[in-house]
Design an enzyme around this catalytic site. Structure first.
Site, short mmCIF file in Angstrom:
data_model
loop_
_atom_site.label_atom_id
_atom_site.label_comp_id
_atom_site.label_asym_id
_atom_site.label_seq_id
_atom_site.Cartn_x
_atom_site.Cartn_y
_atom_site.Cartn_z
N TRP A 160 -36.13 61.56 28.34
CA TRP A 160 -37.38 62.03 28.94
C TRP A 160 -37.40 61.95 30.46
O TRP A 160 -38.24 62.56 31.11
CB TRP A 160 -38.57 61.23 28.39
CG TRP A 160 -38.39 59.74 28.42
CD1 TRP A 160 -38.02 58.95 27.37
CD2 TRP A 160 -38.56 58.84 29.53
NE1 TRP A 160 -37.95 57.63 27.75
CE2 TRP A 160 -38.28 57.54 29.07
CE3 TRP A 160 -38.94 59.02 30.86
CZ2 TRP A 160 -38.35 56.42 29.90
CZ3 TRP A 160 -39.02 57.91 31.69
CH2 TRP A 160 -38.72 56.62 31.21
N ASN A 161 -36.48 61.20 31.06
CA ASN A 161 -36.64 60.93 32.50
C ASN A 161 -36.20 62.08 33.39
O ASN A 161 -36.79 62.32 34.44
CB ASN A 161 -35.94 59.63 32.89
CG ASN A 161 -34.46 59.63 32.54
OD1 ASN A 161 -34.01 60.35 31.66
ND2 ASN A 161 -33.70 58.82 33.25
N LYS A 184 -32.18 68.31 20.70
CA LYS A 184 -33.32 67.50 20.29
C LYS A 184 -33.83 66.76 21.54
O LYS A 184 -33.23 65.78 21.98
CB LYS A 184 -32.91 66.52 19.19
CG LYS A 184 -34.09 65.85 18.46
CD LYS A 184 -34.67 64.72 19.29
CE LYS A 184 -35.87 64.08 18.63
NZ LYS A 184 -36.54 63.11 19.55
N GLY A 236 -29.36 58.31 26.82
CA GLY A 236 -30.53 57.50 26.53
C GLY A 236 -30.20 56.02 26.57
O GLY A 236 -29.22 55.59 27.17
N GLY A 237 -31.04 55.23 25.88
CA GLY A 237 -30.90 53.79 25.91
C GLY A 237 -29.72 53.29 25.10
O GLY A 237 -29.29 53.92 24.11
N GLU A 258 -23.94 58.55 27.15
CA GLU A 258 -24.32 58.20 28.53
C GLU A 258 -25.53 57.29 28.40
O GLU A 258 -26.64 57.75 28.14
CB GLU A 258 -24.64 59.48 29.32
CG GLU A 258 -24.44 59.33 30.83
CD GLU A 258 -25.63 58.70 31.51
OE1 GLU A 258 -25.63 57.45 31.63
OE2 GLU A 258 -26.53 59.43 31.92
N LEU A 259 -25.31 55.98 28.58
CA LEU A 259 -26.30 54.98 28.20
C LEU A 259 -26.87 54.25 29.42
O LEU A 259 -26.87 54.78 30.51
CB LEU A 259 -25.67 54.01 27.19
CG LEU A 259 -25.02 54.69 25.96
CD1 LEU A 259 -24.36 53.66 25.06
CD2 LEU A 259 -26.04 55.51 25.19
N CYS A 292 -30.97 55.69 34.68
CA CYS A 292 -29.87 54.80 34.34
C CYS A 292 -29.05 54.40 35.57
O CYS A 292 -28.42 53.34 35.59
CB CYS A 292 -28.96 55.44 33.30
SG CYS A 292 -28.41 57.10 33.72
N GLU A 394 -31.88 45.56 31.74
CA GLU A 394 -32.30 46.83 32.32
C GLU A 394 -33.81 46.98 32.16
O GLU A 394 -34.32 47.07 31.05
CB GLU A 394 -31.58 48.00 31.64
CG GLU A 394 -31.93 49.34 32.27
CD GLU A 394 -31.29 50.51 31.55
OE1 GLU A 394 -30.93 51.50 32.22
OE2 GLU A 394 -31.14 50.45 30.31
#
Length: 499
Positions: A160-161, A184, A236-237, A258-259, A292, A394
């Site tokens: 979402w960021n 998605k 995402g997370g 990509e976390l 991130c 984080e």
């Protein structure tokens, strides 16, 4: 848009956002609300997809793949460039939409998100013509060559960021390599993705690009576990990434992850403090700190610690927090009230563990309709020894922890102590020292005397709990291909095994 311009009117979408499957807009039986983080009001309704919708989207992508994979590289090149043109020709619509959706200051959408997303498509349009295999020398008795083959249907799960940039990072290389895609988006920021795919899907054959909106626990899980999905690309997370990897492990589906990150800025005693101060503010407070790549640890040599801590504290106190649609706003609301409360709770925990509050650490009082927003002041915590949870967790928010160090061995060990390994930075006038430290820091990216420098062609990605795979570079094309080997024998002689 400049700070002197008036804020645009608030967006309200009357028609629910649809699913996009097989080149058609598909209404859903149920919808869920999109909430403006600046005010807390509902401004749109988004289709709540089902597992059946996922089945239909994957089937459409599978059918389209058989034709799309055969398209020539020059065709893909032209279409990717056309996507960038459509995005920039209608550039004015995106900043207000992005700010309404996730609370990032409107100035960032025009300055960063739109041009970056367009350049991602142009970059992969430029390099796709160089997508080729190689000849493998195996002696005079054989001719061996490789060809890169598209993997099939890609499940692209975006956060979402920075939704516009994230969609571009996944769509552009996946389509360039000849794959089809089911996107998605995050349930917290779905509208921009739907609107973007609406804008460009007519460029591609039906089913090449599909969007299913909904929640991660049902639509997201149904997508990544679908037997028709050949690759998962997730941003995402870290915890969500672990769950996805568990879900796809039975089928051994290759994934790009990509976390999260816990970026450290290492400031040496000879660093230029004027430049460092500006980079610190950008590194932690741009995008509301919800990124991130955020530099949430400022690790300062003890000779400069007090001075730089004071500089950053004064500047943080002066940051304008406000309505994401206001051009004068420097830091907007966090994405949800729940996330704002989580950030606040983690700050309180760090304070109870011994950190000292130097700036922020509070929910500001906001006027009128903004009272319903998710605001949190930019926060600076002093923790010279780095012993609190703020130095390893984080926060994904506008919270900076300032630590002190004395030796290179000490600072390298403390930076590498955390579970994450996405991005770190070193500030020094001595490039020998900077390179030496950069080599010792365990992260996918290390910046020297800058932060947030991510030009296309420079691989982006992490190690350890920050994931694996690289985006935004030539090797990203290979993330979306498999290598096929063709070995031709030129020699009819055989060993006498059966005589």
């Amino acid at each position: 848009m400049t700070a002197t311009q008036a804020a645009p009117e608030r967006l309200t979408l009357s028609a629910p956002q649809p699913l996009l499957i097989g080149g058609r807009e598909v209404e859903a039986d149920r919808t869920f609300p999109a909430v403006d983080p600046s005010t807390g009001r509902v401004w749109a309704q988004v289709a709540e997809g089902t597992t059946g919708d996922v089945d239909r989207a994957v089937a459409a992508a599978q059918a389209a793949f058989e034709t799309w994979r055969q398209t020539s590289l020059d065709t893909r090149q032209a279409l990717l460039w056309a996507v960038a043109d459509r995005l920039t020709q209608d550039a004015g619509r995106w900043p207000a939409l992005l700010a309404t959706e996730n609370g990032r200051a409107i100035r960032e959408g025009g300055l960063i998100d739109v041009p970056t997303a367009a350049e991602i498509f142009r970059f992969f349009s430029g390099i796709v013509r160089d997508l080729h295999g190689r000849t493998v020398p195996c002696g005079p008795g054989a001719h061996v060559f490789t060809t890169p083959r598209p993997v099939g249907v890609v499940a692209a799960i975006v956060p979402w960021n920075s939704p516009l940039i994230s969609v571009a990072h996944k769509l552009a290389p996946a389509l360039a390599a000849g794959n089809t895609v089911v996107v998605k988006p995050s349930e917290l920021a779905s509208v921009s993705t739907v609107e973007f795919i609406r804008l460009v899907q007519g460029l591609f054959p039906p089913g090449v690009v599909n969007v299913v909106t909904g929640f991660g626990h049902d639509v997201g899980r149904a997508l990544v576990t679908h037997p028709g999905v050949a690759k998962v690309s997730f941003t995402g997370g870290t915890e969500t990434g672990r769950r996805i990897l568990g879900d796809v492990s039975d089928r051994l589906v290759p994934s790009l992850m990509e976390l999260g990150g816990k970026g450290a800025m290492v400031v040496c005693p000879d660093a230029d403090l004027d430049t460092v101060t500006e980079d610190v503010l950008t590194g932690i407070f741009a995008a509301n700190g919800e990124v991130c790549f955020a530099s949430s640890r400022l690790m300062v040599h003890r000779d400069l610690y007090d001075e730089l801590l004071e500089r950053v504290t004064v500047r943080a106190d002066a940051i304008t927090v406000g309505d994401a649609l206001d051009p004068a706003t420097q830091l907007g609301p966090l994405v949800t009230a729940r996330h704002r409360d989580t950030v606040a709770a983690r700050v309180e925990t760090a304070l109870s563990e011994g950190a000292e509050l130097r700036a922020g650490g509070r929910v500001p009082l906001m006027p009128d309709e903004l009272a319903g927003g998710n605001y949190y002041r930019p926060t600076v915590l002093a923790s010279p020894e780095g012993t609190t949870s703020a130095s390893c967790e984080e926060f994904f928010g506008p919270v900076l922890t300032v630590e002190a160090w004395s030796s290179e061995d000490e600072v390298a060990e403390r930076v590498n102590r955390v579970a994450f390994g996405l991005a770190n930075g070193v500030w020094s006038a001595d490039l020998g020292r900077a390179y030496r430290l950069a080599d010792r820091l365990d992260s996918g990216m290390v910046w020297i005397n800058t932060w947030f420098a991510t030009p296309l062609g420079q691989p982006q990605g992490g190690v350890k709990a920050s994931g694996f795979g690289r985006e935004g570079a030539t090797e990203t094309l290979l993330e979306y291909t498999s290598t096929k080997v063709v070995h031709t024998s030129l020699d009819s002689t055989r060993p006498p095994m059966w005589t």
